[in-house]
Design a protein around this motif. Structure first.
Motif, PDB file in Angstrom:
ATOM      1  N   ASP A   1       0.820  -1.208   0.000  1.00 49.81           N
ATOM      2  CA  ASP A   1       0.000   0.000   0.000  1.00 49.81           C
ATOM      3  C   ASP A   1       0.856   1.261   0.000  1.00 49.81           C
ATOM      4  O   ASP A   1       0.434   2.300  -0.507  1.00 49.81           O
ATOM      5  CB  ASP A   1      -0.914   0.024   1.231  1.00 49.81           C
ATOM      6  CG  ASP A   1      -1.901  -1.138   1.202  1.00 49.81           C
ATOM      7  OD1 ASP A   1      -2.252  -1.553   0.088  1.00 49.81           O
ATOM      8  OD2 ASP A   1      -2.282  -1.616   2.278  1.00 49.81           O
ATOM      9  N   ALA A   2       2.045   1.166   0.585  1.00 51.14           N
ATOM     10  CA  ALA A   2       2.893   2.360   0.689  1.00 51.14           C
ATOM     11  C   ALA A   2       3.462   2.748  -0.669  1.00 51.14           C
ATOM     12  O   ALA A   2       3.669   3.917  -0.952  1.00 51.14           O
ATOM     13  CB  ALA A   2       4.030   2.104   1.675  1.00 51.14           C
ATOM     14  N   CYS A   3       3.697   1.767  -1.527  1.00 55.87           N
ATOM     15  CA  CYS A   3       4.373   2.048  -2.797  1.00 55.87           C
ATOM     16  C   CYS A   3       3.500   2.930  -3.697  1.00 55.87           C
ATOM     17  O   CYS A   3       2.353   2.603  -3.973  1.00 55.87           O
ATOM     18  CB  CYS A   3       4.695   0.762  -3.527  1.00 55.87           C
ATOM     19  SG  CYS A   3       5.481   1.075  -5.124  1.00 55.87           S
ATOM     20  N   PRO A   4       4.037   4.059  -4.154  1.00 56.09           N
ATOM     21  CA  PRO A   4       3.234   4.927  -5.020  1.00 56.09           C
ATOM     22  C   PRO A   4       3.160   4.436  -6.466  1.00 56.09           C
ATOM     23  O   PRO A   4       2.414   4.985  -7.256  1.00 56.09           O
ATOM     24  CB  PRO A   4       3.961   6.267  -4.939  1.00 56.09           C
ATOM     25  CG  PRO A   4       5.365   5.934  -4.624  1.00 56.09           C
ATOM     26  CD  PRO A   4       5.343   4.648  -3.849  1.00 56.09           C
ATOM     27  N   ASN A   5       3.939   3.431  -6.819  1.00 59.00           N
ATOM     28  CA  ASN A   5       4.026   3.044  -8.232  1.00 59.00           C
ATOM     29  C   ASN A   5       3.605   1.602  -8.517  1.00 59.00           C
ATOM     30  O   ASN A   5       3.907   1.080  -9.579  1.00 59.00           O
ATOM     31  CB  ASN A   5       5.454   3.217  -8.730  1.00 59.00           C
ATOM     32  CG  ASN A   5       5.848   4.667  -8.765  1.00 59.00           C
ATOM     33  OD1 ASN A   5       6.297   5.207  -7.766  1.00 59.00           O
ATOM     34  ND2 ASN A   5       5.627   5.308  -9.889  1.00 59.00           N
ATOM     35  N   SER A   6       2.956   0.941  -7.591  1.00 55.57           N
ATOM     36  CA  SER A   6       2.588  -0.469  -7.757  1.00 55.57           C
ATOM     37  C   SER A   6       3.794  -1.333  -8.103  1.00 55.57           C
ATOM     38  O   SER A   6       3.714  -2.249  -8.906  1.00 55.57           O
ATOM     39  CB  SER A   6       1.536  -0.653  -8.848  1.00 55.57           C
ATOM     40  OG  SER A   6       0.510   0.258  -8.710  1.00 55.57           O
ATOM     41  N   ALA A   7       4.927  -0.995  -7.515  1.00 49.79           N
ATOM     42  CA  ALA A   7       6.131  -1.766  -7.809  1.00 49.79           C
ATOM     43  C   ALA A   7       6.303  -2.944  -6.852  1.00 49.79           C
ATOM     44  O   ALA A   7       7.217  -3.733  -7.004  1.00 49.79           O
ATOM     45  CB  ALA A   7       7.356  -0.863  -7.731  1.00 49.79           C
ATOM     46  N   ARG A   8       5.420  -3.049  -5.873  1.00 49.10           N
ATOM     47  CA  ARG A   8       5.560  -4.138  -4.902  1.00 49.10           C
ATOM     48  C   ARG A   8       4.412  -5.125  -5.034  1.00 49.10           C
ATOM     49  O   ARG A   8       3.262  -4.721  -5.207  1.00 49.10           O
ATOM     50  CB  ARG A   8       5.621  -3.581  -3.475  1.00 49.10           C
ATOM     51  CG  ARG A   8       6.960  -2.953  -3.175  1.00 49.10           C
ATOM     52  CD  ARG A   8       7.109  -2.577  -1.736  1.00 49.10           C
ATOM     53  NE  ARG A   8       8.520  -2.448  -1.422  1.00 49.10           N
ATOM     54  CZ  ARG A   8       9.253  -3.413  -0.880  1.00 49.10           C
ATOM     55  NH1 ARG A   8       8.708  -4.565  -0.545  1.00 49.10           N
ATOM     56  NH2 ARG A   8      10.539  -3.213  -0.634  1.00 49.10           N
ATOM     57  N   VAL A   9       4.753  -6.399  -4.983  1.00 47.96           N
ATOM     58  CA  VAL A   9       3.728  -7.441  -5.048  1.00 47.96           C
ATOM     59  C   VAL A   9       3.971  -8.453  -3.936  1.00 47.96           C
ATOM     60  O   VAL A   9       5.074  -8.572  -3.418  1.00 47.96           O
ATOM     61  CB  VAL A   9       3.749  -8.182  -6.409  1.00 47.96           C
ATOM     62  CG1 VAL A   9       3.209  -7.293  -7.509  1.00 47.96           C
ATOM     63  CG2 VAL A   9       5.144  -8.669  -6.756  1.00 47.96           C
ATOM     64  N   MET A  10       2.894  -9.153  -3.571  1.00 48.42           N
ATOM     65  CA  MET A  10       3.034 -10.236  -2.606  1.00 48.42           C
ATOM     66  C   MET A  10       3.365 -11.496  -3.387  1.00 48.42           C
ATOM     67  O   MET A  10       2.619 -11.888  -4.282  1.00 48.42           O
ATOM     68  CB  MET A  10       1.717 -10.436  -1.849  1.00 48.42           C
ATOM     69  CG  MET A  10       1.277  -9.227  -1.042  1.00 48.42           C
ATOM     70  SD  MET A  10       2.363  -8.899   0.331  1.00 48.42           S
ATOM     71  CE  MET A  10       1.463  -9.695   1.661  1.00 48.42           C
ATOM     72  N   ASP A  11       4.490 -12.102  -3.066  1.00 46.22           N
ATOM     73  CA  ASP A  11       4.909 -13.306  -3.777  1.00 46.22           C
ATOM     74  C   ASP A  11       4.583 -14.524  -2.900  1.00 46.22           C
ATOM     75  O   ASP A  11       5.245 -14.777  -1.893  1.00 46.22           O
ATOM     76  CB  ASP A  11       6.411 -13.220  -4.072  1.00 46.22           C
ATOM     77  CG  ASP A  11       6.856 -14.307  -5.026  1.00 46.22           C
ATOM     78  OD1 ASP A  11       6.326 -15.442  -4.926  1.00 46.22           O
ATOM     79  OD2 ASP A  11       7.713 -14.009  -5.874  1.00 46.22           O
TER      80      ASP A  11
END
Lengths: 141, 997
Positions: free
Chosen positions: B934-944
């Motif tokens: 949620d913190a990432c402003p660019n949707s660069a993080r995913v749950m793997d």
């Protein structure tokens, strides 16, 4: 005679705005007190609460976080996140018996050299009035 | 790529270094063109440099222009980046001749005025300015003075001082103080000739000189122009941001703005486009800063015609008194207060006193000075643009962008700049990019520190500093002028001699120097991160008011940065090899146009369309106001797309979901029952929008004879309207209301086109347009005038008192409150034409199982509405055309070209180089809580799920570090500033303080 108290302020300055504002102030010979030691960060939103607490525990008399104005953030909304975090942090500082008014968050854009100098001056003066951070090692010895 | 071209082989000349010119130059440079950026003034930036904040988000962010793909680029602000390889800047240069060469190439001849300062040697110390005895009016800050040795603004681009030869007295004082002997007062003008494969004209506008508006009191001190007010409100302006009256320095309590000062009059019959919005912005800025100030705006129409503009104006409304009238006269009393005479809508005359009057002045074209050199025509002083385009001229290799082609606002100028890059790419072809091999940074470094404080008079105790660092095992050197070639070589020798592999440079504020230094150390085999640039000269040596603190700062700051480098080590990720394909969603005009341009440069495209046939909304459009016929254009375009071997056109196909990341997107498509999968490096959404369908009885919708504007246009072209005796057109149907709080941008222009066509076919037909504000911005104002000349009636209505439509005795009757008559009038009409607006077609799109976000109006949200107009939050995703908001057909095409230019940066890369400004996750520490997502402003993080950890998609990550500070378990971390580095820096900064005593 006792030396005048000279505050030590740690600055966390956003790469895109406040760090550039410091350059702008200098280039334009707009001068300010030499009390802030800046650390350049990519975004005010990336300033970890632990950095601020660490600085206060190590004896910093103040912490100044400089970010972009609302809507100006390179990372969409990092400055809003910084604002939220600092608000939360201040309430925690109170419970730790640390003075929340020693932590400042200010929006200073890359075009605001004058404002940069004003903020540094104002903060230095207010911290001077507060006196040294009681956690500071220099005051204990 | 289809055409084999080498990097920097093709040469594009960009005329004009304002916002549009810079945007075009950077976009072209990103695509491997050699670019020469020509500026008439001493420094770049044009008008945008004078505006601290711009609408519609009351912020700047010009530095966000640069796309961020190369390692290290994200650390570079625009100022530093304009020193990029393949991008040459010529300042003080004026075009005087153009020659045609073989193969449609052009040779351009310039005259470069002498700067009297050799830019390569200038170290920006300002000593020349300090001693210069000449003072002249400051054309940047407007109300102040500058010297003859000067920079236009403090952090100037190009980074050099210049001497204004016209005003210089040749006293020679500056020559005596210059530390690098860079001043040559005998310097002669230089002839420059450049051969260009294409030319971009971005010459911008001159601000209309209001001197002729004597009735508006231009000669009074307290009547200022909007640009002067802009500078007054600027922090670095003549009053340091404090609102002060020029006559006595007092704070005005009552401020009036006069819109259309110098626009929409006899001398400038067009609308200057941007003024309503920037005037509203200034009122807002002033109101925010001085809430007690009473603000009044005199206006003709409120032209907030873009997606977010109308709501911007609505937000401004409550705090400002808007008076729809142009003042007749402004007088001054003995206290320099201003008496404004005006007539309100009810016909009453008023005299009102104000403390300050701002004339909101418009744009004047400059093309008459040079258009003939290119054999181009002009239109009201602007370059004549070809019908059916926003940027094309009569010469297919010459494009006119921004205000060169007509009065423009900033967002449109930037879109056009990037579109020009896209058009030129498809004309000339683009090269593949070279690879940057991944590099890791090894631990156990040998760190050095170089001080470049400029000159020997800096007040630093060099011996003490050297001893201090030697005790810490750090080698130091003092090297002057690392910005110049000599200094750079000395620095390189120092690195080699001491066998260093980390270096802190404490020197002047990074400009060109940082880029040069980083390139130099990379040649030595370093990762650019091994060099840390510490701004030392400006913020410390010039900023500190107490010189006795310089030494302490040198020790503390340089040591903190050296310690930071000591802790630096990381492994670079493997580079991503992007798919060589673009996916375009939606085969309307924008999608088709983008597909064709991708195919032109040899990129494969999958173009999907949910209906049976391509063409979208453009199929339903008739002849435009300017006379463009969409139908043959569209037919030809569809034919070309269908014929292209590079384009796979899939009709009856929808997008189900997207996975992956920039360079490696996987799109799951549905064609009937069948599922198709396509890999794509980038995705362009050109999904269009819909016409608003009025509710039953809304403005008489459903009654016989009530018809939509678009259908009515179709009837006119078929000659089915010849027997009509009277027509009433009602504007803003489904626009600018609570449900759709934006202007649909196309309807007023279409109403004018319809009205003119009706009147030209039959001058006796009665045509009435009932509008809230007639949105004929820019040169289309000329058609508004034409409609008036032809006898079209215009009645203004307000949102809360709309016209009503009924059928009585077999006739349509429109009743509307006419404020001029102060009475309700009834009009009978053969046809009532409703200007139905444009509404978003909402379609949920899943990306990595999360819905793609839209703006508050339901359209695709650009990541930055001004400077990255086609890019979405997720890197590698773009949107163009109606999908992004209401716009005209030609504007959709322009936007598609702009998206193509930005997308090609990724498509031409053989490998997407690994980043250094990037966050990572320590999987062992990750608690799998999802806070960083949620913190990432660019949707660069995913749950793997396989790793049971959050994961960073490095191609998307911009390296802001917000995730790292949000992570509760210290699993998320940032390569550029790890927490151990930050802690160490804090330690050093606080421990060293006693040493300065």
């Amino acid at each position: 005679m006792e030396k005048e108290f000279d505050p030590k302020i740690v600055g966390f300055f956003c790469n895109w705005c406040t760090a550039a504002a410091a350059d702008l102030a200098g280039t334009s010979r707009i001068q300010y007190p030499a009390n802030v030691r800046p650390i350049r960060v990519m975004c005010s939103g990336s300033v970890d609460a632990s950095y601020v607490i660490k600085a206060l525990l190590e004896g910093a008399d103040g912490v100044l976080i400089g970010g972009c104005h609302p809507n100006d953030c390179h990372y969409v909304n990092g400055n809003y996140k910084a604002r939220r975090r600092v608000a939360l942090l201040k309430s925690i500082l109170t419970t730790l018996d640390l003075d929340p008014d020693r932590v400042w968050l200010r929006w200073i854009s890359a075009a605001e050299g004058v404002r940069f100098a004003k903020v540094v001056r104002q903060m230095t003066e207010e911290i001077k009035e507060k006196g040294p951070n009681p956690m500071g090692k220099s005051t204990q010895t | 790529m289809a055409k084999k071209v080498k990097e920097f082989e093709r040469h594009v000349v960009v005329l004009g270094g304002g916002a549009a010119g810079i945007a075009a130059a950077l976009a072209l440079n990103d695509l491997g063109f050699k670019v020469s950026l020509i500026e008439k003034q001493s420094h770049l930036l044009g008008t945008i440099g004078q505006l601290d904040k711009q609408f519609p988000n009351d912020a700047c962010g010009f530095c966000q222009l640069r796309s961020r793909v190369e390692p290290g680029v994200s650390e570079l602000c625009l100022r530093r980046d304009l020193g990029a390889e393949g991008l040459d800047i010529y300042n003080l240069s004026t075009l005087w001749n153009v020659e045609k060469l073989k193969g449609e190439r052009l040779k351009l001849y310039f005259n470069q005025e002498p700067a009297y300062i050799k830019p390569r040697l200038c170290v920006r110390c300002r000593k020349c300015e300090d001693v210069c005895p000449v003072e002249v009016p400051d054309e940047f800050n407007l109300l102040g003075k500058r010297k003859a040795a000067y920079t236009r603004y403090p952090m100037a681009i190009p980074p050099t001082w210049v001497i204004d030869g016209e005003n210089c007295t040749r006293c020679g004082e500056c020559v005596k103080v210059c530390p690098t002997d860079c001043i040559d007062l005998e310097m002669q003008p230089r002839e420059i000739s450049l051969e260009a494969d294409a030319v971009v004209i971005a010459t911008g506008f001159s601000l209309i000189d209001p001197a002729y508006l004597t009735e508006l009191g231009v000669r009074f001190p307290n009547v200022v122009t909007s640009l002067e007010l802009e500078r007054i409100l600027s922090d670095m302006g003549p009053t340091q941001g404090e609102l002060k009256r020029p006559s006595d320095g007092s704070e005005p309590k009552k401020v009036a703005f006069v819109f259309c000062a110098g626009s929409r009059d006899r001398l400038h019959p067009y609308c200057s486009t941007a003024c309503c919005m920037y005037g509203a912005k200034e009122a807002r800025m002033l109101g925010d800063k001085y809430p007690d100030t009473e603000l009044t705006i005199f206006y003709m129409d409120r032209r907030g015609y873009g997606k977010p503009y109308y709501s911007y104006m609505e937000e401004t409304l409550p705090d400002v008194r808007w008076i729809p009238c142009r003042p007749a006269k402004v007088e001054e009393d003995q206290d320099n207060n201003l008496i404004v005479h005006y007539e309100s809508e009810d016909g009453k005359f008023h005299k009102e006193e104000f403390d300050l009057v701002t004339l909101v002045v418009g744009q004047e074209g400059r093309a008459d000075d040079f258009a003939n050199l290119f054999e181009l025509e002009t239109n009201e002083g602007f370059v004549k643009i070809e019908v059916g385009s926003e940027i094309g001229t009569a010469n297919p290799k010459v494009f006119a962008i921004g205000s060169a082609g007509g009065p423009k606002d900033l967002p449109d100028s930037i879109t056009e700049a990037q579109a020009a890059a896209g058009r030129i790419a498809s004309l000339l072809g683009i090269p593949k990019t070279r690879n940057t091999p991944p590099k890791s940074v090894e631990p156990f470094p040998k760190v050095g520190v170089v001080f470049d404080p400029v000159g020997d008079d800096d007040g630093l105790d060099k011996d003490a500093i050297k001893t201090f660092f030697a005790e810490k095992g750090i080698t130091t050197a003092f090297i002057n002028y690392t910005e110049t070639g000599k200094g750079l070589s000395e620095l390189e020798n120092f690195i080699k001699e001491k066998e260093l592999d980390r270096l802190v440079v404490a020197g002047p504020a990074p400009n060109k120097a940082e880029r040069l230094l980083k390139e130099r150390v990379q040649e030595l085999g370093w990762h650019p991160a091994q060099l840390e640039y510490l701004d030392f000269r400006e913020p410390v040596l010039w900023g500190y008011e107490d010189a006795s603190k310089f030494n302490e700062a040198a020790l503390t700051l340089a040591l903190a940065h050296a310690e930071k480098l000591r802790l630096l080590s990381f492994d670079s990720a493997e580079p991503v090899q992007p798919f060589g394909r673009a996916l375009i969603v939606g085969a309307g005009a924008a999608g088709l146009w983008a597909a064709r341009q991708f195919a032109d440069v040899g990129v494969s495209v999958t173009l999907i369309e949910k209906t049976e046939q391509p063409g979208g909304q453009a199929r339903k459009l008739s002849r435009t106001l300017e006379g463009f016929e969409p139908a043959p254009f569209l037919e030809n375009l569809i034919k070309k797309v269908k014929k292209s071997k590079k384009i796979e056109l899939l009709t009856n196909t929808t997008l189900d979901r997207i996975e992956g990341e920039l360079g490696k997107f996987t799109a799951h498509l549905k064609r009937g029952e069948k599922e198709l999968i396509r890999g794509a490096a980038i995705i362009l959404f050109a999904t269009g929008a819909q016409e608003y369908e009025p509710k039953k009885d809304e403005f008489g919708w459903g009654l016989e004879g009530v018809i939509s504007e678009r259908d009515f246009a179709g009837r006119i072209s078929k000659g089915e309207t010849d027997d009509l005796k009277s027509v009433v057109m009602i504007q803003c149907v489904g626009s600018r209301n609570e449900e759709h709080p934006y202007c649909s941008r196309v309807c007023c222009r279409r109403a004018l086109a319809n009205a003119i066509a009706l009147k030209e076919a039959n001058p006796k037909v009665e045509v009435t347009i009932i509008a809230r504000d007639v949105m004929s911005w820019g040169l289309s104002e000329l058609y508004y005038l034409k409609a008036r000349e032809l006898g079209v009636n215009f009645i203004r209505y307000e949102k809360d008192n709309p016209p009503t439509v009924s059928r009585r005795d077999g006739k349509l009757v429109v009743s509307v409150f006419d404020r001029l008559l102060d009475a309700t009038v009834e009009l009978s009409a053969g046809s009532v034409v409703l200007a139905n607006g444009i509404v978003a077609s909402t379609l949920p799109i899943l990306y990595n199982d999360k819905p793609v976000s839209f703006d508050k109006f339901g359209f695709f949200a650009e990541v930055n509405p001004k400077f990255r107009p086609t890019e979405l939050e997720v890197d590698g995703m773009f949107a163009a055309g109606l999908a992004k908001g209401p716009k005209r057909l030609t504007e959709s095409l322009t936007e598609a070209s702009a998206a193509v230019a930005k997308a090609l940066v990724f498509l031409r890369a053989e490998k997407l180089a690994p980043k250094y400004y990037v966050a990572r996750t320590n999987t062992r520490r990750c608690a799998f809580c999802g806070i960083c997502i949620d913190a990432c402003p660019n949707s660069a993080r995913v749950m793997d799920d396989d790793l049971m950890s959050a994961r960073v998609i490095e191609a998307i990550c911009q390296g802001c570090g917000i995730c790292a500070s949000a992570c509760p378990s210290q699993a998320a971390h940032l390569l550029t500033l790890e927490s151990d580095q930050a802690f160490r820096m804090i330690d050093v900064m606080l421990a060293q303080t006693e040493r300065g005593d």
